[in-house]
Design a protein around this motif. Structure first.
Motif, PDB file in Angstrom:
ATOM      1  N   GLN A  91       9.850  18.911 -64.730  1.00  0.00           N
ATOM      2  CA  GLN A  91       8.337  18.533 -64.154  1.00  0.00           C
ATOM      3  C   GLN A  91       7.607  18.792 -65.396  1.00  0.00           C
ATOM      4  N   PHE A  92       6.535  17.865 -65.425  1.00  0.00           N
ATOM      5  CA  PHE A  92       5.493  18.060 -66.445  1.00  0.00           C
ATOM      6  C   PHE A  92       4.401  18.862 -66.019  1.00  0.00           C
ATOM      7  N   ILE A  93       3.875  19.763 -66.520  1.00  0.00           N
ATOM      8  CA  ILE A  93       2.601  20.403 -66.041  1.00  0.00           C
ATOM      9  C   ILE A  93       1.518  20.316 -66.972  1.00  0.00           C
ATOM     10  N   ARG A  94       0.403  20.367 -66.238  1.00  0.00           N
ATOM     11  CA  ARG A  94      -0.608  19.766 -66.801  1.00  0.00           C
ATOM     12  C   ARG A  94      -2.011  20.317 -66.407  1.00  0.00           C
ATOM     13  N   LEU A  95      -3.030  20.677 -66.898  1.00  0.00           N
ATOM     14  CA  LEU A  95      -4.195  21.596 -66.218  1.00  0.00           C
ATOM     15  C   LEU A  95      -4.821  20.363 -65.249  1.00  0.00           C
ATOM     16  N   SER A  96      -5.227  21.060 -64.056  1.00  0.00           N
ATOM     17  CA  SER A  96      -6.006  20.108 -63.236  1.00  0.00           C
ATOM     18  C   SER A  96      -7.522  19.926 -63.753  1.00  0.00           C
ATOM     19  N   ALA A  97      -8.218  19.308 -62.936  1.00  0.00           N
ATOM     20  CA  ALA A  97      -9.642  18.993 -63.396  1.00  0.00           C
ATOM     21  C   ALA A  97     -10.520  20.262 -63.547  1.00  0.00           C
ATOM     22  N   LYS A  98     -10.097  21.181 -62.405  1.00  0.00           N
ATOM     23  CA  LYS A  98     -10.461  22.469 -62.145  1.00  0.00           C
ATOM     24  C   LYS A  98     -10.248  23.564 -63.526  1.00  0.00           C
ATOM     25  N   GLY A  99      -8.783  23.374 -63.819  1.00  0.00           N
ATOM     26  CA  GLY A  99      -8.164  23.993 -64.970  1.00  0.00           C
ATOM     27  C   GLY A  99      -9.005  23.645 -66.053  1.00  0.00           C
ATOM     28  N   GLU A 100      -8.805  22.096 -66.315  1.00  0.00           N
ATOM     29  CA  GLU A 100      -9.901  21.746 -67.817  1.00  0.00           C
ATOM     30  C   GLU A 100     -11.139  22.391 -67.565  1.00  0.00           C
ATOM     31  N   ALA A 101     -11.775  22.457 -66.705  1.00  0.00           N
ATOM     32  CA  ALA A 101     -13.222  22.752 -66.620  1.00  0.00           C
ATOM     33  C   ALA A 101     -13.411  24.471 -67.025  1.00  0.00           C
ATOM     34  N   ASP A 105     -14.777  25.666 -70.567  1.00  0.00           N
ATOM     35  CA  ASP A 105     -15.707  26.654 -70.538  1.00  0.00           C
ATOM     36  C   ASP A 105     -15.329  27.822 -71.437  1.00  0.00           C
ATOM     37  N   ALA A 106     -14.112  28.278 -71.256  1.00  0.00           N
ATOM     38  CA  ALA A 106     -13.525  29.517 -72.051  1.00  0.00           C
ATOM     39  C   ALA A 106     -13.700  29.033 -73.470  1.00  0.00           C
ATOM     40  N   PHE A 107     -13.139  27.902 -73.916  1.00  0.00           N
ATOM     41  CA  PHE A 107     -13.080  27.402 -75.349  1.00  0.00           C
ATOM     42  C   PHE A 107     -14.441  27.400 -75.718  1.00  0.00           C
ATOM     43  N   GLN A 108     -15.422  27.057 -75.184  1.00  0.00           N
ATOM     44  CA  GLN A 108     -16.901  26.771 -75.673  1.00  0.00           C
ATOM     45  C   GLN A 108     -17.117  28.187 -76.055  1.00  0.00           C
ATOM     46  N   ARG A 109     -16.934  29.071 -75.108  1.00  0.00           N
ATOM     47  CA  ARG A 109     -17.553  30.659 -75.305  1.00  0.00           C
ATOM     48  C   ARG A 109     -16.482  31.096 -76.619  1.00  0.00           C
ATOM     49  N   ILE A 110     -15.333  30.937 -76.620  1.00  0.00           N
ATOM     50  CA  ILE A 110     -14.584  31.389 -77.771  1.00  0.00           C
ATOM     51  C   ILE A 110     -15.182  30.721 -79.168  1.00  0.00           C
ATOM     52  N   GLU A 111     -15.438  29.462 -78.857  1.00  0.00           N
ATOM     53  CA  GLU A 111     -16.031  28.744 -80.142  1.00  0.00           C
ATOM     54  C   GLU A 111     -17.428  29.257 -80.767  1.00  0.00           C
ATOM     55  N   ALA A 112     -18.204  29.632 -79.612  1.00  0.00           N
ATOM     56  CA  ALA A 112     -19.600  30.197 -80.269  1.00  0.00           C
ATOM     57  C   ALA A 112     -19.173  31.330 -80.896  1.00  0.00           C
ATOM     58  N   ARG A 113     -18.411  32.157 -80.447  1.00  0.00           N
ATOM     59  CA  ARG A 113     -18.027  33.426 -81.087  1.00  0.00           C
ATOM     60  C   ARG A 113     -17.417  33.223 -82.280  1.00  0.00           C
ATOM     61  N   PHE A 114     -16.583  32.318 -82.289  1.00  0.00           N
ATOM     62  CA  PHE A 114     -15.892  31.670 -83.964  1.00  0.00           C
ATOM     63  C   PHE A 114     -16.908  31.405 -84.706  1.00  0.00           C
ATOM     64  N   ALA A 115     -17.764  30.492 -84.397  1.00  0.00           N
ATOM     65  CA  ALA A 115     -18.811  30.067 -85.057  1.00  0.00           C
ATOM     66  C   ALA A 115     -19.749  31.081 -85.863  1.00  0.00           C
ATOM     67  N   GLU A 116     -20.125  32.010 -84.664  1.00  0.00           N
ATOM     68  CA  GLU A 116     -20.960  33.164 -85.291  1.00  0.00           C
ATOM     69  C   GLU A 116     -20.224  34.092 -86.260  1.00  0.00           C
ATOM     70  N   ARG A 117     -18.848  34.005 -86.140  1.00  0.00           N
ATOM     71  CA  ARG A 117     -17.908  34.896 -86.891  1.00  0.00           C
ATOM     72  C   ARG A 117     -17.811  34.046 -88.271  1.00  0.00           C
TER      73      ARG A 117
END
Lengths: 142, 142
Positions: A91-101, A105-117
């Motif tokens: 079975q292929f496993i993917r994120l659902s729309a909710k999972g993607e969201a 969101d998580a990646f955006q927040r990490i990215e902000a911390r990454f950019a800051e760093r």
DNA sequence: CCCTTTACTTATCGATTGATAAGTAAAAAG
DNA sequence: CTTTTTACTTATCAATCGATAAGTAAAGGG
């Protein structure tokens, strides 16, 4: 510099990577999921579509435990399983729309911390960092 | 390459580092200790002497839980606590002889795997890898 | 000298996790 | 067409872990 000194540097480096990523994961992950589940979602996000076996291999979890965690994630509607028509055991496993969201969101927040760093870096520095990541992935962390 | 693409590369990189280090830790750690305990010992080995607070901060564990795990490690005679004469609330934590022996053994086995992975590299390549580790530690994983 | 803060300890409890046994269903091998 | 292997599931149980409450003892500040 001898090989042993390089090795010590490698160990200290991996400790730093763990420290930083754990800190970010703690800040960023929703309380609806556990750290293990967050790491699974992160792996799916980066590598999707993936099979259960691949998750099991990469995360170094047994198949039964991987299956259980994935079931929990499916019940929370964060990922979906799609049967493979070629091989119906898989079975292929993917994120659902909710999972993607959630992960966006998580990646955006990490990215902000990454950019800051990383700070206001020049294109040249960005290239340098990129080359360093590529080099280490190719020669060390593959 | 834009900043977002670099960020994605950074995430994929950290996933790879985790995969590899977890694999090595699994192969290498004695069955007498848990994974968390192994990581604590590794941190002590790299940074000793350390205080309990430093371990707590770096490992992102609460003080009570850190204290408990350290107590277990002390009971197993893998590390030692030495009171600080300047500030008697503090204690410096070091590996015991037995702990040093265990970690030296583990490091040697990881080093063998590392050498195998890095292969027969030229001094130039070694320098390149070293520089990449230094760069990323300085600008990203500090 | 008292009050607050820091550094660490002890104890408790539920949730998560890891390990293992046993099973299903599809594909591949003989 | 039977046997074996692969991919995954379900179930169970103890160990570990994370979180929290409450406490001690030393240092620092007013």
């Amino acid at each position: 510099m001898d090989s042993n000194a390089l090795f010590r540097k490698f160990v200290a480096f991996t400790v730093s990577v763990h420290e930083m990523t754990n800190e970010m994961a703690k800040e960023v992950r929703s309380e609806a999921i556990t750290l293990v589940q967050y790491k699974i979602l992160q792996y799916i996000a980066v590598s999707q579509p993936v099979t259960l076996s691949e998750i099991s291999d990469c995360m170094h979890m047994s198949m039964p435990n991987t299956s259980r965690e994935l079931k929990k994630l499916s019940e929370k509607q964060l990922c979906e399983k799609v049967a493979d028509n070629e091989d119906r055991r898989k079975q292929f496993i993917r994120l659902s729309a909710k999972g993607e969201a959630m992960m966006n969101d998580a990646f955006q927040r990490i990215e902000a911390r990454f950019a800051e760093r990383v700070g206001a870096i020049s294109p040249d520095e960005m290239k340098e960092i990129e080359r360093a990541l590529d080099l280490l992935r190719a020669k060390v962390f593959y």
